[in-house]
Every structure is written in C-alpha cells, then in structure tokens.
Write a protein that holds these residues in place. Structure first.
Motif, PDB file in Angstrom:
ATOM      1  N   SER A 103       0.841  -1.205   0.000  1.00 46.75           N
ATOM      2  CA  SER A 103       0.000   0.000   0.000  1.00 46.75           C
ATOM      3  C   SER A 103       0.871   1.248   0.000  1.00 46.75           C
ATOM      4  CB  SER A 103      -0.922   0.016   1.224  1.00 46.75           C
ATOM      5  OG  SER A 103      -1.804  -1.099   1.204  1.00 46.75           O
ATOM      6  N   ALA A 104       0.353   2.292  -0.610  1.00 49.29           N
ATOM      7  CA  ALA A 104       1.031   3.592  -0.633  1.00 49.29           C
ATOM      8  C   ALA A 104      -0.027   4.687  -0.582  1.00 49.29           C
ATOM      9  CB  ALA A 104       1.893   3.727  -1.885  1.00 49.29           C
ATOM     10  N   ARG A 105       0.374   5.837  -0.058  1.00 53.84           N
ATOM     11  CA  ARG A 105      -0.522   6.996   0.029  1.00 53.84           C
ATOM     12  C   ARG A 105       0.211   8.205  -0.539  1.00 53.84           C
ATOM     13  NH1 ARG A 105      -2.618  10.792   4.125  1.00 53.84           N
ATOM     14  NH2 ARG A 105      -4.909  10.829   4.002  1.00 53.84           N
ATOM     15  N   VAL A 106      -0.379   8.800  -1.551  1.00 57.38           N
ATOM     16  CA  VAL A 106       0.232   9.927  -2.246  1.00 57.38           C
ATOM     17  C   VAL A 106      -0.695  11.130  -2.103  1.00 57.38           C
ATOM     18  CG1 VAL A 106       1.066  10.801  -4.457  1.00 57.38           C
ATOM     19  CG2 VAL A 106       1.384   8.386  -3.868  1.00 57.38           C
ATOM     20  N   ILE A 107      -0.111  12.313  -1.844  1.00 61.76           N
ATOM     21  CA  ILE A 107      -0.867  13.552  -1.709  1.00 61.76           C
ATOM     22  C   ILE A 107      -0.672  14.389  -2.968  1.00 61.76           C
ATOM     23  CG2 ILE A 107      -1.283  15.602  -0.324  1.00 61.76           C
ATOM     24  CD1 ILE A 107      -1.908  12.994   1.113  1.00 61.76           C
ATOM     25  N   VAL A 108      -1.767  14.721  -3.629  1.00 57.26           N
ATOM     26  CA  VAL A 108      -1.731  15.563  -4.819  1.00 57.26           C
ATOM     27  C   VAL A 108      -2.305  16.933  -4.443  1.00 57.26           C
ATOM     28  CG1 VAL A 108      -2.567  15.882  -7.168  1.00 57.26           C
ATOM     29  CG2 VAL A 108      -1.952  13.593  -6.349  1.00 57.26           C
ATOM     30  N   GLN A 109      -1.549  17.999  -4.695  1.00 56.73           N
ATOM     31  CA  GLN A 109      -1.975  19.354  -4.333  1.00 56.73           C
ATOM     32  C   GLN A 109      -2.251  20.186  -5.577  1.00 56.73           C
ATOM     33  OE1 GLN A 109      -0.282  21.376  -0.858  1.00 56.73           O
ATOM     34  NE2 GLN A 109       1.329  19.806  -0.837  1.00 56.73           N
ATOM     35  N   LEU A 110      -3.310  21.009  -5.478  1.00 56.38           N
ATOM     36  CA  LEU A 110      -3.685  21.920  -6.556  1.00 56.38           C
ATOM     37  C   LEU A 110      -4.062  23.263  -5.957  1.00 56.38           C
ATOM     38  CD1 LEU A 110      -5.943  19.563  -8.727  1.00 56.38           C
ATOM     39  CD2 LEU A 110      -3.682  20.412  -9.338  1.00 56.38           C
ATOM     40  N   PRO A 111      -3.857  24.354  -6.696  1.00 53.72           N
ATOM     41  CA  PRO A 111      -4.275  25.678  -6.188  1.00 53.72           C
ATOM     42  C   PRO A 111      -5.792  25.813  -6.211  1.00 53.72           C
ATOM     43  CG  PRO A 111      -3.404  25.865  -8.402  1.00 53.72           C
ATOM     44  CD  PRO A 111      -3.150  24.459  -7.988  1.00 53.72           C
ATOM     45  N   MET A 112      -6.303  26.602  -5.305  1.00 51.91           N
ATOM     46  CA  MET A 112      -7.743  26.796  -5.226  1.00 51.91           C
ATOM     47  C   MET A 112      -8.293  27.456  -6.489  1.00 51.91           C
ATOM     48  SD  MET A 112      -9.054  25.569  -2.428  1.00 51.91           S
ATOM     49  CE  MET A 112     -10.595  26.456  -2.236  1.00 51.91           C
ATOM     50  N   ASP A 113      -7.499  28.310  -7.131  1.00 50.86           N
ATOM     51  CA  ASP A 113      -7.981  28.994  -8.327  1.00 50.86           C
ATOM     52  C   ASP A 113      -7.660  28.215  -9.603  1.00 50.86           C
ATOM     53  OD1 ASP A 113      -5.278  29.276  -8.240  1.00 50.86           O
ATOM     54  OD2 ASP A 113      -5.236  31.437  -8.658  1.00 50.86           O
ATOM     55  N   THR A 114      -7.518  26.918  -9.489  1.00 44.93           N
ATOM     56  CA  THR A 114      -7.213  26.104 -10.664  1.00 44.93           C
ATOM     57  C   THR A 114      -8.313  26.249 -11.707  1.00 44.93           C
ATOM     58  OG1 THR A 114      -6.791  23.858 -11.445  1.00 44.93           O
ATOM     59  CG2 THR A 114      -8.306  24.086  -9.606  1.00 44.93           C
ATOM     60  N   PRO A 115      -7.968  26.333 -12.981  1.00 46.67           N
ATOM     61  CA  PRO A 115      -8.988  26.507 -14.023  1.00 46.67           C
ATOM     62  C   PRO A 115      -9.690  25.208 -14.406  1.00 46.67           C
ATOM     63  CG  PRO A 115      -6.823  26.449 -15.015  1.00 46.67           C
ATOM     64  CD  PRO A 115      -6.601  26.391 -13.532  1.00 46.67           C
ATOM     65  N   TYR A 116      -9.281  24.079 -13.796  1.00 50.46           N
ATOM     66  CA  TYR A 116      -9.803  22.791 -14.229  1.00 50.46           C
ATOM     67  C   TYR A 116     -11.090  22.433 -13.489  1.00 50.46           C
ATOM     68  CZ  TYR A 116      -5.063  22.614 -16.019  1.00 50.46           C
ATOM     69  OH  TYR A 116      -3.895  22.909 -16.656  1.00 50.46           O
ATOM     70  N   ASP A 117     -11.875  21.571 -14.124  1.00 51.91           N
ATOM     71  CA  ASP A 117     -13.154  21.145 -13.561  1.00 51.91           C
ATOM     72  C   ASP A 117     -13.092  19.765 -12.908  1.00 51.91           C
ATOM     73  OD1 ASP A 117     -14.653  23.456 -14.499  1.00 51.91           O
ATOM     74  OD2 ASP A 117     -14.340  22.623 -16.506  1.00 51.91           O
ATOM     75  N   LEU A 118     -12.192  18.910 -13.374  1.00 50.84           N
ATOM     76  CA  LEU A 118     -12.048  17.587 -12.769  1.00 50.84           C
ATOM     77  C   LEU A 118     -10.619  17.104 -12.932  1.00 50.84           C
ATOM     78  CD1 LEU A 118     -11.931  15.097 -15.068  1.00 50.84           C
ATOM     79  CD2 LEU A 118     -14.321  15.711 -15.318  1.00 50.84           C
ATOM     80  N   VAL A 119     -10.251  16.139 -12.116  1.00 54.06           N
ATOM     81  CA  VAL A 119      -8.925  15.521 -12.175  1.00 54.06           C
ATOM     82  C   VAL A 119      -9.119  14.009 -12.287  1.00 54.06           C
ATOM     83  CG1 VAL A 119      -6.716  15.170 -11.028  1.00 54.06           C
ATOM     84  CG2 VAL A 119      -7.886  17.361 -10.814  1.00 54.06           C
ATOM     85  N   ALA A 120      -8.404  13.398 -13.216  1.00 61.29           N
ATOM     86  CA  ALA A 120      -8.440  11.941 -13.393  1.00 61.29           C
ATOM     87  C   ALA A 120      -7.103  11.362 -12.938  1.00 61.29           C
ATOM     88  CB  ALA A 120      -8.699  11.588 -14.851  1.00 61.29           C
ATOM     89  N   PHE A 121      -7.147  10.340 -12.115  1.00 59.85           N
ATOM     90  CA  PHE A 121      -5.949   9.719 -11.546  1.00 59.85           C
ATOM     91  C   PHE A 121      -5.717   8.353 -12.196  1.00 59.85           C
ATOM     92  CE2 PHE A 121      -7.561  12.646  -8.416  1.00 59.85           C
ATOM     93  CZ  PHE A 121      -6.427  13.287  -7.942  1.00 59.85           C
ATOM     94  N   TYR A 122      -4.456   8.079 -12.500  1.00 63.43           N
ATOM     95  CA  TYR A 122      -4.051   6.804 -13.092  1.00 63.43           C
ATOM     96  C   TYR A 122      -2.869   6.250 -12.298  1.00 63.43           C
ATOM     97  CZ  TYR A 122      -6.497   8.721 -17.219  1.00 63.43           C
ATOM     98  OH  TYR A 122      -7.409   9.277 -18.065  1.00 63.43           O
ATOM     99  N   ALA A 123      -2.832   4.942 -12.119  1.00 61.87           N
ATOM    100  CA  ALA A 123      -1.696   4.296 -11.447  1.00 61.87           C
ATOM    101  C   ALA A 123      -1.316   3.046 -12.226  1.00 61.87           C
ATOM    102  CB  ALA A 123      -2.047   3.935 -10.004  1.00 61.87           C
ATOM    103  N   SER A 124      -0.030   2.750 -12.253  1.00 61.35           N
ATOM    104  CA  SER A 124       0.437   1.556 -12.947  1.00 61.35           C
ATOM    105  C   SER A 124       1.650   0.985 -12.233  1.00 61.35           C
ATOM    106  CB  SER A 124       0.776   1.860 -14.413  1.00 61.35           C
ATOM    107  OG  SER A 124       1.921   2.674 -14.492  1.00 61.35           O
ATOM    108  N   ALA A 125       1.911  -0.291 -12.499  1.00 56.43           N
ATOM    109  CA  ALA A 125       3.103  -0.969 -11.976  1.00 56.43           C
ATOM    110  C   ALA A 125       3.633  -1.897 -13.062  1.00 56.43           C
ATOM    111  CB  ALA A 125       2.768  -1.756 -10.706  1.00 56.43           C
ATOM    112  N   HIS A 126       4.937  -1.846 -13.291  1.00 56.56           N
ATOM    113  CA  HIS A 126       5.608  -2.717 -14.260  1.00 56.56           C
ATOM    114  C   HIS A 126       6.440  -3.719 -13.468  1.00 56.56           C
ATOM    115  CE1 HIS A 126       4.940  -0.119 -17.974  1.00 56.56           C
ATOM    116  NE2 HIS A 126       4.386   0.554 -16.980  1.00 56.56           N
ATOM    117  N   LEU A 127       6.142  -5.012 -13.667  1.00 57.68           N
ATOM    118  CA  LEU A 127       6.709  -6.058 -12.819  1.00 57.68           C
ATOM    119  C   LEU A 127       7.316  -7.164 -13.671  1.00 57.68           C
ATOM    120  CD1 LEU A 127       3.532  -6.478 -10.552  1.00 57.68           C
ATOM    121  CD2 LEU A 127       5.428  -4.905 -10.147  1.00 57.68           C
ATOM    122  N   THR A 128       8.212  -7.941 -13.050  1.00 61.52           N
ATOM    123  CA  THR A 128       8.702  -9.182 -13.657  1.00 61.52           C
ATOM    124  C   THR A 128       8.492 -10.326 -12.680  1.00 61.52           C
ATOM    125  OG1 THR A 128      10.952  -8.826 -12.806  1.00 61.52           O
ATOM    126  CG2 THR A 128      10.476  -8.041 -15.032  1.00 61.52           C
TER     127      THR A 128
END
Length: 427
Positions: A291-316
């Motif tokens: 498990s991991a916990r990541v904090i993503v920060q954005l300014p309050m006056d951001t011009p965006y309407d939504l944020v999409a999050f993606y995660a991946s892992a490359h393994l052998t």
C-alpha cells in the motif's frame, strides 16, 4: 530346441568375434567411452546447476533427472570396459547399453531444446555431435551383445525411463507456457480533499494498493501515479454531429475517459502530477499486499473542472527471471538512447538498467546475457514507463518473448475521476 540353441550359440559367437578384432574393437571402445564421458560431464554441469539454483520445482526436477542420467552414463563406462575387455560381470553389456540409450535420449532432447532457444553455436554443435555419437554408441554396444537376458524387464525399464523424460519435457515446454495467467491487481481510491490553512491550495489524498493473490513473487521495474486535469463544459443541447465525430476520432490518442455524451465538451487533459509510488527494484512476495498513500496538491484557483488519476506498476515474475541490480543509467537529453526513444518529440526520459539472470542453468550457459532497460518518460501527455529487453549487442526481444519467457507484467488502474466544483466553491 537344438535349432534354438544353435541359433543362440551362433549369435553369441558372432558377438565374441566382433570383439576379437583388437585393433578396430579398441578404437570403438575408446570412441564410445569418449561419447559417454563427454555426455556425463555436460549433463552433470547442467544438472548440478539446475538442482542447486533453478527458480522453480520443475527446474530442480530437470536438474535431478540430468544428474541421474549423468551418473548412469558414468557407471555405464565402467560396465562398458568390463564388457569389452574382461567379462567379469555377466550383465555389464546390458548396463552399458542402457547408459548409451539414456545418453542418446538426453542429448537429443537437449539438442532440440538448444536449436529453439540457444544463442551460442558451440553448445548446439556439442550436443548435436553428442546426440549423433550416442546413437552410434547404442548401435556399437548392441552389436557386441550376444543374448539380452529378460527382454521384458529391459523393455519395461526403458519405457519407464522414456516416460519420465517425455513427461518432464512436456510439463516444462507444453504445460507451463499454457498455465493460467498470473497478474496482480491495483486498487486506486480517493479520500476527501483537504483545504490548506491559507486556503490557497487543497490536497487530494490518493490510496494505492497492489494485491498479489498468487504463489508467485515479483520484482518492481517501476511504478507511476499521474493526475490529468481537464476542463469540461456542459452544453444545453447536443454538439454538432460533425464536431462530435472529430472529437471521437481523437479518443485513441487521448489518455482520458472517452465521453459518450454529446453535451460534454472535454478539453485535452493537462498533466498536474506524476511520481513513483514504490521504489524500483523492490520485491513483492507471494500472496502479499503493498500500500502507498500519495498527496496531490492543486491551487484553489485552478482553471480545471475535474482531475483523473491513473496508477500503474511494471513487474517481472521471479520464477521466470531475476534482476541483478537496477541502477540509474542516464538521461535521454545527454546520453545515448535507441532511435525509437529519440524520435518521440517533446518527451524526456530518465532510464535505468539491469542484467537479467535466467531461471535455469541451461539458458544461463547457452544464451547471451540479456539486459533490461526501463525508461521513465515525461511529456505533455503525462508520464509513462516503457521497458525493453535486449542482448548486449543484439536486437530487442519481441513483446511475446518479454511476456512469456521473462514474465513482464503491466498492471494499471484508472481513470478514477474527481470533480473539483465543490472544492472551488469554497474560495
């Protein structure tokens, strides 16, 4: 009865006469001994290596079988000398024949395997010569036998040995490649956003969980989390059909959710966050959860309407290959990189490299060393990880080869979207 006895005596006399010509007979003896001793050394080399260092139980079993065949071939050399020169043991000829037959079976099987997978020509030539020499040794020993005692027992022993060898070969080369897919799973969840004390920014906690519900361990080549922010406008009426078709044609090149509604006008996503969430080179054990916990920060006056999050892992997979040590190798803007990396415009790469260790001694001895290079690529599209496997001065392995032989797996999660309208309304 007399005819049978006479025929048997004639066969025995013919075999004894075959050994009576000392000059040719001694040359054949030395030749057969050379084939059996070389087979003993080659099979013992591979067998001991697999028995002590193979990554899987089938690999260890293969090593045990090769050691057993090598030991039998060595014992048969002693029996062959006794049969050819002294005749102190009545069944020494039969033991020599059995050893020559097992040597033929093992050499032929390894020769076919090396033809398909080996890189080094000297090993193909060696086992090709040993397979031919073993066939000739079987014929040479067979000619010196007068009467084979208990033929049913001999046939049973040979059939049982053949069945074990064929069964092991089928398990290694037919069953294992077709076994069910083993692929861990990533879960991506978002917590409630938190507004900073100065109310100039807000944070979105992202929880990432990798679950490995299998008995196979993995090594981490790289992990990444990235967030793409978008502006989404809503219209009261459907978009013009022609305009919607133009947007739909771009879906394959845009890393975002494909909008099905004609009343949503999606702008191209912008990268606002990209980072690893687990160290490369770390192991993931069988039936383990990370498990991991990541904090993503954005300014309050951001011009965006939504944020999409993606995660991946490359393994052998650890049962297919082992990483020696992943080390930082260089940067695309100042170091030598392949052409396919250079031609990617507006993209910078940081890459690291490791030598790979094959999961059995046969491949380690007969194949050129392979290296894996992992590219962490940044661009306006977002961030992604790409890897390729190649020999030191050879071509890159195909996608099928990297997945089947080396067990590379790419696990992905997302998009998980979060609208920002409730947060921005708190300004």
């Amino acid at each position: 009865m007399r005819l049978s006895k006479k025929s048997r005596d004639t066969t025995r006399e013919r075999a004894q006469r075959a050994l009576a010509h000392n000059g040719r007979s001694r040359v054949r003896l030395v030749s057969v001994l050379l084939v059996l001793l070389l087979t003993t050394a080659a099979l013992a080399n591979f067998g001991v290596g697999d028995l002590t260092s193979a990554f899987t139980f089938p690999g260890r079993l293969t090593g045990a079988v090769l050691v057993a065949v090598a030991f039998t071939a060595f014992v048969s050399t002693i029996a062959l000398v006794d049969h050819w020169l002294f005749r102190t043991f009545p069944h020494s000829g039969l033991v020599a024949l059995l050893g020559a037959f097992l040597a033929l079976l093992a050499n032929l099987t390894l020769f076919l395997e090396l033809l398909a997978n080996a890189d080094l020509v000297r090993w193909k030539v060696l086992f090709g010569a040993l397979a031919a020499g073993s066939a000739w040794a079987v014929w040479a020993v067979w000619r010196t036998l007068g009467v084979i005692p208990a033929p049913k027992r001999v046939a049973t022993a040979l059939l049982a040995t053949t069945a074990v060898a064929v069964g092991n070969f089928g398990y290694q080369n037919l069953y294992l490649p077709s076994q069910r897919e083993i692929r861990p799973m990533i879960k991506l969840t978002l917590e409630k956003p938190v507004v900073n004390k100065d109310r100039k920014a807000f944070s979105v906690p992202v929880n990432i969980t990798l679950e490995n519900h299998s008995d196979v361990s993995f090594d981490v080549l790289g992990t990444e989390l990235h967030a793409m922010a978008q502006q989404v406008k809503l219209t009261s009426n459907d978009q013009l059909r022609r305009r919607w078709r133009t947007v739909a044609a771009q879906w394959s090149s845009l890393e975002r959710t494909n909008p099905l509604s004609r009343r949503e006008v999606h702008q191209p996503g912008q990268l606002v966050e990209a980072q690893p969430w687990m160290r490369f080179g770390e192991p993931i054990g069988a039936n383990d959860t990370v498990s991991a916990r990541v904090i993503v920060q954005l300014p309050m006056d951001t011009p965006y309407d939504l944020v999409a999050f993606y995660a991946s892992a490359h393994l052998t997979r650890k049962d297919r290959v082992s990483l020696d040590h992943l080390e930082r190798e260089g940067y695309s803007w100042r170091d030598k990189v392949p052409h396919w990396v250079k031609k990617q415009k507006n993209t910078d790469s940081v890459f690291y490299k490791s030598k790979l260790s094959e999961n059995n001694s046969i491949d380690r001895e007969t194949r050129n060393p392979r290296y894996i290079t992992v590219y962490w690529q940044f661009g306006t599209h977002g961030a992604n990880i790409t890897e390729n496997i190649s020999a030191a001065h050879g071509k890159d392995e195909s996608k099928e080869e990297t997945e089947d032989r080396y067990g590379l797996r790419v696990i992905e999660a997302g998009p998980v979207e979060r609208t920002l309208w409730d947060i921005k309304s708190q300004e």
